[in-house]
Write an enzyme that holds these catalytic residues in place. Structure first.
Site, PDB file in Angstrom:
ATOM      1  CG  ASP A 222      16.107   5.714   2.471  1.00  0.00           C
ATOM      2  OD1 ASP A 222      15.759   4.533   2.604  1.00  0.00           O
ATOM      3  OD2 ASP A 222      15.431   6.558   1.839  1.00  0.00           O
TER       4      ASP A 222
ATOM      5  CG  ASP B 269      13.199   3.079  -2.635  1.00  0.00           C
ATOM      6  OD1 ASP B 269      13.543   2.998  -3.819  1.00  0.00           O
ATOM      7  OD2 ASP B 269      12.953   2.094  -1.923  1.00  0.00           O
TER       8      ASP B 269
HETATM    9  P1  TMP Z   1      12.662   2.319   2.434  1.00  0.00           P
HETATM   10  O1  TMP Z   1      12.830   2.462   0.939  1.00  0.00           O
HETATM   11  O2  TMP Z   1      12.490   3.637   3.122  1.00  0.00           O
HETATM   12  O3  TMP Z   1      13.721   1.507   3.079  1.00  0.00           O
HETATM   13  O4  TMP Z   1      11.269   1.544   2.654  1.00  0.00           O
HETATM   14  C1  TMP Z   1      10.724   0.637   1.795  1.00  0.00           C
HETATM   15  C2  TMP Z   1       9.354   1.067   1.340  1.00  0.00           C
HETATM   16  O5  TMP Z   1       8.799   0.015   0.537  1.00  0.00           O
HETATM   17  C3  TMP Z   1       8.324   1.285   2.457  1.00  0.00           C
HETATM   18  O6  TMP Z   1       7.924   2.635   2.481  1.00  0.00           O
HETATM   19  C4  TMP Z   1       7.142   0.437   2.092  1.00  0.00           C
HETATM   20  C5  TMP Z   1       7.398   0.031   0.661  1.00  0.00           C
HETATM   21  N1  TMP Z   1       6.870  -1.280   0.271  1.00  0.00           N
HETATM   22  C6  TMP Z   1       6.214  -1.375  -0.943  1.00  0.00           C
HETATM   23  O7  TMP Z   1       6.035  -0.385  -1.655  1.00  0.00           O
HETATM   24  N2  TMP Z   1       5.734  -2.589  -1.331  1.00  0.00           N
HETATM   25  C7  TMP Z   1       5.890  -3.722  -0.560  1.00  0.00           C
HETATM   26  O8  TMP Z   1       5.442  -4.809  -0.951  1.00  0.00           O
HETATM   27  C8  TMP Z   1       6.579  -3.603   0.690  1.00  0.00           C
HETATM   28  C9  TMP Z   1       6.778  -4.808   1.551  1.00  0.00           C
HETATM   29  C10 TMP Z   1       7.058  -2.360   1.052  1.00  0.00           C
END
Ligand code: TMP
Length: 308
Positions: free
Chosen positions: A49, A51
């Site tokens: 992953d 973030d």
């Molecule tokens: P990940 O980094 O674990 O793959 O998930 C992406 C994260 O992005 C999820 O926790 C929700 C976040 N997100 C935002 O902060 N802003 C947004 O506009 C969207 C669609 C998701």
């Protein structure tokens, strides 16, 4: 911290149970290490992953920004609109009471709306460049070493994110001095027109609840009926034959990133960055290794030296 003590070239069992590293089942971990080592690096792939896994959770006492959060469209009205969507949908994302089917629809809705606002509000590639330069985001210490070892041993690394591929790539360009040929980013990818304005997104939308489909099948839609749109850096047919996995994530849901790959042996490492007391038990049942307190990547580097 005691993890520093463990950051020699030994992932010794002394590290386990130290204040920053927890292993729920030591015998199981030992036998997985032995199995992966015996099969050799040509059988291994790493799925991570992005973030708060490759990047730090906290930077100077503040939450690090995600690929979504760092983006400034150069259009404050639209930045605000996206923030309002976040305020509305993020509590739903983390609400345990919403059934998964319903939540999946909500997440699809959120990602569609956010992507539409990015197009409508006029995002340019230059906005991405500036946003990344100004972002509160940093790789965990040891991430570059991890990339180097994997490259040297020809082990592919799939960075799998429900964020934005173009931003992750720009972060890699700005924060790491050279490209790595063994890294593939599977995430939401933008299409820019000739003037450098975002015009659409390509392929299947990846949101938090479908990161559990097969990562490599998500790369496939980048090929359209006219031919190859984006040639993946990594040969993903060959990738499927790499049936041992080192998986890195920060949410239990990240374990799904290897679903669809019929792996033989998987070692999972979970970064538990927040609410440690509440979540340690479930994390240490779910992940083979749990790294606490926004730990550096050196624990993973040490583990990798045991595997290849
Ligand atoms: P990940 O980094 O674990 O793959 O998930 C992406 C994260 O992005 C999820 O926790 C929700 C976040 N997100 C935002 O902060 N802003 C947004 O506009 C969207 C669609 C998701």
């Amino acid at each position: 911290t005691r993890v520093a003590v463990c950051s020699g070239r030994q992932f010794s069992m002394d590290c386990i149970g130290s204040e920053n590293m927890v292993v729920g089942d030591i015998l199981s971990l030992q036998s997985k290490i032995a199995a992966i080592r015996a099969a050799g690096p040509s059988k291994l792939q790493v799925i991570a992953d992005f973030d708060a896994t490759l990047t730090k959770y906290n930077i100077n006492g503040q939450r690090g920004q995600t690929s979504h959060a760092l983006l400034q469209q150069g259009n404050p009205e639209y930045d605000l609109k996206r923030q309002k969507l976040y305020d509305n949908y993020h509590p739903l994302e983390i609400c345990p009471a919403i059934p998964v089917e319903e939540k999946t629809k909500l997440m699809e809705e959120w990602w569609e709306k956010t992507h539409a606002l990015l197009v409508e509000g006029g995002l340019t590639f230059n906005d991405i460049r500036k946003s990344v330069a100004n972002a509160r985001m940093a790789f965990r210490d040891g991430v570059i070493e991890l990339f180097q070892i994997l490259e040297k041993k020809n082990v592919p690394l799939l960075i799998f994110s429900a964020g934005l591929a173009d931003i992750i790539e720009e972060v890699l360009r700005q924060k790491i001095q050279r490209p790595f040929k063994n890294i593939e980013i599977v995430s939401n990818r933008m299409v820019f027109d000739n003037q450098g304005n975002l015009s659409s997104f390509k392929g299947k939308t990846i949101h938090v609840l479908n990161k559990n489909e097969h990562a490599l099948d998500m790369v496939a839609p980048l090929h359209d009926e006219m031919g190859v749109v984006d040639e993946p850096v990594i040969d993903y047919v060959a990738m499927k034959r790499r049936t041992n996995v080192l998986l890195l994530g920060d949410h239990i849901g990240d374990l799904g990133m290897s679903d669809g790959l019929s792996y033989e042996t998987r070692i999972s490492v979970g970064f538990l960055n927040d609410k440690i007391n509440e979540s340690l038990e479930s994390y240490s049942k779910a992940f083979d290794v749990v790294l606490l307190n926004d730990a550096p990547m050196s624990g993973v580097v040490d583990l990798l030296y045991q595997l290849i």
